[in-house]
Design a protein around this motif. Structure first.
Motif, short mmCIF file in Angstrom:
data_model
loop_
_atom_site.label_atom_id
_atom_site.label_comp_id
_atom_site.label_asym_id
_atom_site.label_seq_id
_atom_site.Cartn_x
_atom_site.Cartn_y
_atom_site.Cartn_z
N ARG A 740 0.67 -1.18 0.08
CA ARG A 740 0.45 -0.13 -0.54
C ARG A 740 0.63 1.65 -0.04
O ARG A 740 0.30 1.85 -0.66
CB ARG A 740 -0.76 -0.51 0.89
CG ARG A 740 -1.97 -0.88 1.79
CD ARG A 740 -2.70 -0.95 2.36
NE ARG A 740 -3.46 -2.65 2.74
CZ ARG A 740 -4.50 -2.49 2.27
NH1 ARG A 740 -5.03 -1.49 1.54
NH2 ARG A 740 -5.15 -3.86 2.04
N ARG A 758 0.68 0.70 -5.54
CA ARG A 758 0.71 -0.61 -5.57
C ARG A 758 1.76 -1.34 -5.99
O ARG A 758 1.41 -2.94 -6.80
CB ARG A 758 -0.85 -1.06 -6.95
CG ARG A 758 -1.51 0.40 -7.42
CD ARG A 758 -2.24 0.40 -8.03
NE ARG A 758 -3.04 -0.94 -9.04
CZ ARG A 758 -3.75 -0.88 -10.19
NH1 ARG A 758 -3.13 0.31 -11.12
NH2 ARG A 758 -3.92 -1.60 -10.61
N ASP B 47 -7.78 -3.81 -12.44
CA ASP B 47 -6.59 -4.57 -11.94
C ASP B 47 -5.86 -4.00 -11.11
O ASP B 47 -4.96 -4.29 -11.01
CB ASP B 47 -5.98 -3.91 -13.47
CG ASP B 47 -5.46 -2.88 -13.62
OD1 ASP B 47 -6.37 -2.29 -12.87
OD2 ASP B 47 -4.52 -2.20 -14.33
N ASP B 48 -6.29 -4.07 -10.04
CA ASP B 48 -5.82 -3.22 -8.66
C ASP B 48 -6.14 -4.19 -7.36
O ASP B 48 -6.95 -5.19 -6.95
CB ASP B 48 -6.11 -1.94 -7.71
CG ASP B 48 -5.22 -1.33 -7.25
OD1 ASP B 48 -4.94 -2.64 -5.89
OD2 ASP B 48 -4.94 -0.44 -7.11
N ALA B 49 -4.66 -5.33 -7.78
CA ALA B 49 -4.74 -6.23 -6.37
C ALA B 49 -5.30 -6.17 -5.27
O ALA B 49 -6.13 -6.46 -4.75
CB ALA B 49 -3.54 -6.97 -6.90
N VAL B 50 -4.37 -5.43 -5.07
CA VAL B 50 -4.58 -4.68 -3.42
C VAL B 50 -5.68 -4.29 -3.43
O VAL B 50 -7.40 -4.95 -1.97
CB VAL B 50 -4.04 -3.05 -2.91
CG1 VAL B 50 -3.69 -2.95 -1.66
CG2 VAL B 50 -2.25 -4.04 -2.90
N LEU B 78 -3.72 -11.77 -11.09
CA LEU B 78 -3.01 -10.34 -11.92
C LEU B 78 -2.02 -9.99 -10.88
O LEU B 78 -0.75 -9.59 -11.40
CB LEU B 78 -3.72 -9.17 -11.04
CG LEU B 78 -5.48 -8.45 -11.59
CD1 LEU B 78 -5.84 -7.76 -10.66
CD2 LEU B 78 -4.71 -8.16 -12.69
#
Lengths: 814, 135
Positions: A740, A758, B47-50, B78
């Motif tokens: 993060r 990210r 597409d944001d893995a977090v 991803l």
């Protein structure tokens, strides 16, 4: 004839020496460039030049003084000119005597010295003044004004010839580029031709005014001097100095005198050769030879240019050497085109449509380029492509177009507040003269004798040239075999695009500002750890070793081998000799940063293209050598009985561009291939069960030092925001949440900053030198450039500013 | 303002909200309170893995097991090295009795998180479920 050749040879050699002195003086004005280029002796010839500068200066003085003897003796020389010549001989004779007795250039230590830059130009200006005093009165300058058709034909001819030559070279080199050739052709031809027509407009407008004056020849000569001075000054101000971390004001102050001096020097020399046969044609720009000879010389120039482009690419300086070659090539070709155009152009009356038409056409073509690019690219590729990326890739095909684009292509600039905030970092007091932040003193090892530590930071080693990160690699079997005993961190990054910041940051465990050297003794956390634990310290490094405390005992391996030639295999041999020669049983702390893979050693060179298909062969060949020596290194540790109790860290300070979109090297910019690095760590058996980690989370080079300290002392060293944190923690303890947290990136030279987000899968770059923004999506082993987009830009810029603010807080004096 | 002849515009995406780009940088929510926000953001940034891992956790917390499993699998497409998600997916699979699949993800988590107690516990549960000796 021979006398004239000797005269020019003497003047050119002297000018070369004076300009080298000037260039070195300029480097010393940028403490960052000085630390990066001069201190580690990145260019051995430059170090030799500085060491013997007083002798070189003496030679330049003797050569230049010898060219004045004729004028002093000649009865045609006026009194003022003769006095000026005698004055030159006396004044610079005295300067030479002083320099020989007290060499000056070698004494500069990176502090800003106001004398050397203007001082180095002084003899050139003085010589130019003498030339003008002697020869300007003899030049009638009353020739007819230049025919505008001659300039137009020469401009178009030169542009087309150079475009064609560069296109042929581009095709012959066979770059792997995804941009359609038609798009590249349209971009480069439009820019080349547009620049030529606008140049024509400037010259012919001046000629039109000159035609109405009493001495058109003299007028055109003066205009040409201004033209050359402006072009050279702008080249230095816009293209060269921003990559050396100069502010806009400093750039202007340095560039303007240089442009004026160079133009006047050339003007003086051309006045000496003026024949005054009544023809105008901007004599200062023309090379007066017969048309057949001009054609032959043009062919030679273009061929020499092609060779020069390839030879200078490896200098790793944001394409600047190629652009300088392109400028010289263009000047020569235009100079040779003028007599040819004159030969085949009949004198015709001056024409207003011919004055307005070509530049109007050029402006229309250039204005249509961006929309045409969007339309054609979409038709050829089937989807919209970021026009900035297309422009970058297209202009990389033609150095002349790239150079001209600096003046013709407008990149929509950053928001003013963001630009000012980030650019201020280059010169902010906290960055240049930082204060020492609170730094916990590293403790002694927990449980008695610490393990041996070996940190191998292989300069410029890219992650995707190691088989552990790229299955296509077949040339790193030793590292792959060894990795079975260690941990392979999948998402490791260097925050820096160059060694000069990366290695100090590794040793400080923190992001460092450009002025790190002033506080490195206090900032460095590994050095006190080494001293506290009585390590036998062995090092081979040219970046920060001079900034270590003098009383820290150390063995410097292969000290007398220049930085750029340091070789890992020789490091291993030297280490073996050290191990055999040492009497103590102290634990070892070894830090090696060999340069086998540096772009200076790998841009060109041998490499079996077949064996390394899909890779840059000279680089891959060196990686294979490093891998073999790594095998020898591990064998040495095992043979000496050290391995079982050793922490071994294999990483690099940064990666490198190896031809991606025709980028080479790493210094002034940031791209994914530059910040992605390998990180493989092997722990002694006793530590392996005591810690846990997350191999898939983002890991930074600044984490290495806090990890070692935490691991060996048993305490936790987490340096917070802008700092590193351990990537090994006791089982059950949390790791820093790097998935993060964004990470700030900085290039080595120049104002280029970036942000990783990210978990290192998104990268934003703000290049303030060329006013470009880039965004990338990083996937396993590859990356895609994507449009930055408004929201991504806003968020990334805000986070980038927040990261800089954290760095500022850390290094600001209370 | 003076502009040069060739002017390249900045491309704009327009659709991506700042809020969604920032959301993945917030501390991970373990509850369902941010479910609506995360779902809205997934529609914008797919597409944001977090962000997706957070969404999977929120589904988990809300008891939407099938949604959680589907989203966890998307995350691993991803980011195949996302150890926490391997672990969470393995736990979810174990809960619904897909032990072979759970074991594969637990083993991958074990490779990525060596000596991590939560992984060791899960492997022990898997062994127990399979009637094997506890590792």
């Amino acid at each position: 004839m021979i006398g004239r050749l000797l005269f020019f040879a003497a003047r050119l050699v002297a000018a070369g020496i004076f300009l080298m002195s000037w260039a070195y003086g300029v480097i010393t004005q940028s403490s960052f460039a000085f630390e990066q280029m001069v201190k580690p002796k990145l260019f051995p010839f430059l170090a030799d030049f500085v060491t013997w500068h007083h002798m070189w200066f003496g030679l330049a003085y003797l050569l230049s003084a010898s060219t004045l003897v004729g004028e002093i003796r000649s009865p045609q020389t006026g009194r003022t000119a003769r006095l000026a010549a005698i004055g030159y001989i006396l004044a610079f004779g005295a300067v030479t005597a002083v320099l020989v007795s007290r060499p000056y250039l070698a004494s500069l230590d990176g502090s800003r010295d106001l004398w050397v830059v203007p001082g180095a130009l002084a003899p050139l200006l003085w010589l130019a003044a003498i030339d003008h005093l002697v020869f300007a009165p003899r030049a009638s300058g009353s020739g007819a004004a230049t025919d505008q058709r001659v300039v137009l034909r020469a401009s178009i001819g030169a542009a087309l010839l150079l475009w064609l030559a560069h296109a042929i070279r581009w095709l012959a080199v066979g770059r792997g580029d995804h941009t359609p050739m038609a798009v590249i052709g349209i971009w480069t031809l439009t820019i080349d031709l547009g620049a030529a027509l606008l140049g024509y407009a400037a010259l012919t407008f001046a000629a039109a005014i000159g035609a109405r004056r009493a001495r058109p020849g003299a007028w055109e000569h003066a205009v040409a001097v201004v033209f050359i001075a402006a072009v050279l000054a702008e080249l230095v101000r816009r293209v060269i100095l921003p990559t050396l971390a100069f502010t806009p004001l400093d750039s202007a102050l340095i560039a303007a005198p240089f442009g004026v001096t160079a133009a006047l020097m050339w003007s003086g020399l051309r006045l000496r050769t003026a024949r005054h046969n009544g023809e105008g044609v901007f004599r200062l720009l023309a090379i007066d030879v017969r048309p057949v000879a001009a054609l032959a010389l043009m062919a030679l120039t273009v061929a020499a240019g092609a060779i020069a482009f390839d030879r200078v690419e490896y200098f790793d300086w944001a394409g600047i050497p190629q652009q300088l070659v392109a400028l010289v090539e263009a000047a020569i070709v235009f100079g040779l085109m003028l007599p040819i155009a004159r030969r085949w152009t009949r004198a015709t009356p001056w024409s207003m449509p011919l004055l307005i038409g070509p530049p109007a056409l050029a402006v229309a073509m250039l204005h249509a380029l961006a929309p045409a690019n969007d339309f054609i690219t979409a038709r050829l590729t089937g989807h919209a492509v970021d026009p900035h990326s297309v422009a970058d890739r297209s202009l990389a095909a033609d150095p002349l177009a790239r150079l001209a684009a600096a003046a013709l292509v407008s990149r929509e600039p950053f928001e003013v507040a963001f630009y000012q905030r980030v650019h201020a970092v280059e010169t902010a007091r906290w960055a240049v003269a930082p204060r020492v932040p609170p730094t916990p003193t590293p403790a002694r090892a927990a449980g008695g004798t610490p393990p041996h530590v070996f940190i191998l930071a292989i300069d410029s080693l890219r992650r995707d040239y190691v088989s552990l990160y790229n299955p296509a690699v077949r040339f790193t079997p030793q590292i792959e075999r060894w990795s079975n005993e260690g941990h392979v961190f999948r998402q490791a990054f260097s925050q820096y695009g160059g060694t000069h910041l990366a290695l100090p940051a590794l040793w400080a465990g923190r992001a460092v500002p450009r002025g790190w050297a002033t506080i490195f003794k206090e900032l460095n956390v590994l050095e006190p750890f080494i001293n506290a634990n009585g390590y036998d310290f062995v090092i081979n490094d040219f970046t920060f070793e001079q900034s270590l405390r003098p009383d820290t005992g150390r063995t410097f391996l292969t000290r007398y081998i220049p930085s750029v030639q340091t070789d890992f295999c020789r490091n291993v041999t030297s280490l073996e000799m050290h191990l055999r020669g040492r009497k103590s049983t102290k634990p070892l702390f070894v830090f090696l940063a060999p340069m086998n893979l540096h772009i200076l050693n790998t841009r060109i060179g041998e490499g079996d293209e077949t064996a390394y298909a899909g890779f840059h062969a000279p680089y891959a060949r060196q990686v294979e050598r490093v891998d073999a020596c790594f095998g020898a290194f591990i064998s040495l540790l095992k043979r000496e009985g050290l391995y079982d109790n050793s922490v071994v860290v294999l990483t690099s300070d940064h990666g490198d561009s190896l031809g991606e979109d025709d980028r080479w090297g790493h210094q002034a910019f940031l791209f994914p291939e530059i910040v992605r690095i390998p990180l493989i760590v092997r722990l002694p058996a006793a530590y392996q069960t005591r810690v846990t980690t997350d191999l898939g989370r983002m890991t930074l080079l600044t984490d290495v030092a806090p990890t070692l300290l935490s691991l060996i002392t048993g305490r936790t060293y987490d340096y917070g925001m802008a700092g590193g944190a351990p990537f090994y923690v006791p089982p059950g303890d949390p790791l820093r949440d790097r998935r993060r947290e964004p990470a700030l990136l900085m290039s080595s030279y120049g104002p280029t900053y970036g942000l990783l987000r990210r978990n290192g899968r998104e990268m934003y770059v703000a290049n303030l030198a060329n006013l470009r923004e880039y965004a990338f999506t990083l996937e396993a082993g590859t990356h895609r450039q994507v449009p930055p987009g408004d929201a991504r830009r806003r968020v990334s810029q805000a986070e980038l500013v927040a990261q800089i603010a954290a760095l500022q807080r850390l290094y600001t004096r209370p | 303002m003076f502009t040069l002849p060739v002017t390249l515009p900045r491309p704009a995406d327009g659709s991506t909200g700042d809020e969604c780009l920032k959301v993945a940088n917030q501390p991970a929510p373990a509850d369902a309170s941010r479910l609506a926000l995360l779902e809205r953001c997934r529609a914008v940034i797919s597409d944001d893995a977090v962000l997706l891992a957070d969404l999977g956790s929120a589904y988990d917390a809300a008891g939407r097991d099938a949604d959680a499993e589907r989203v966890y699998r998307q995350v691993l497409e991803l980011d195949p090295d996302y150890a926490d998600v391997h672990l969470k997916l393995a736990a979810r699979l174990l809960a619904r009795g897909a032990t072979a699949d759970a074991r594969a993800h637990a083993n991958r988590a074990s490779q990525l998180l060596p000596n991590e107690p939560s992984v060791t516990r899960l492997l022990a549960q898997l062994a127990q479920a399979a009637g094997e000796p506890t590792p």
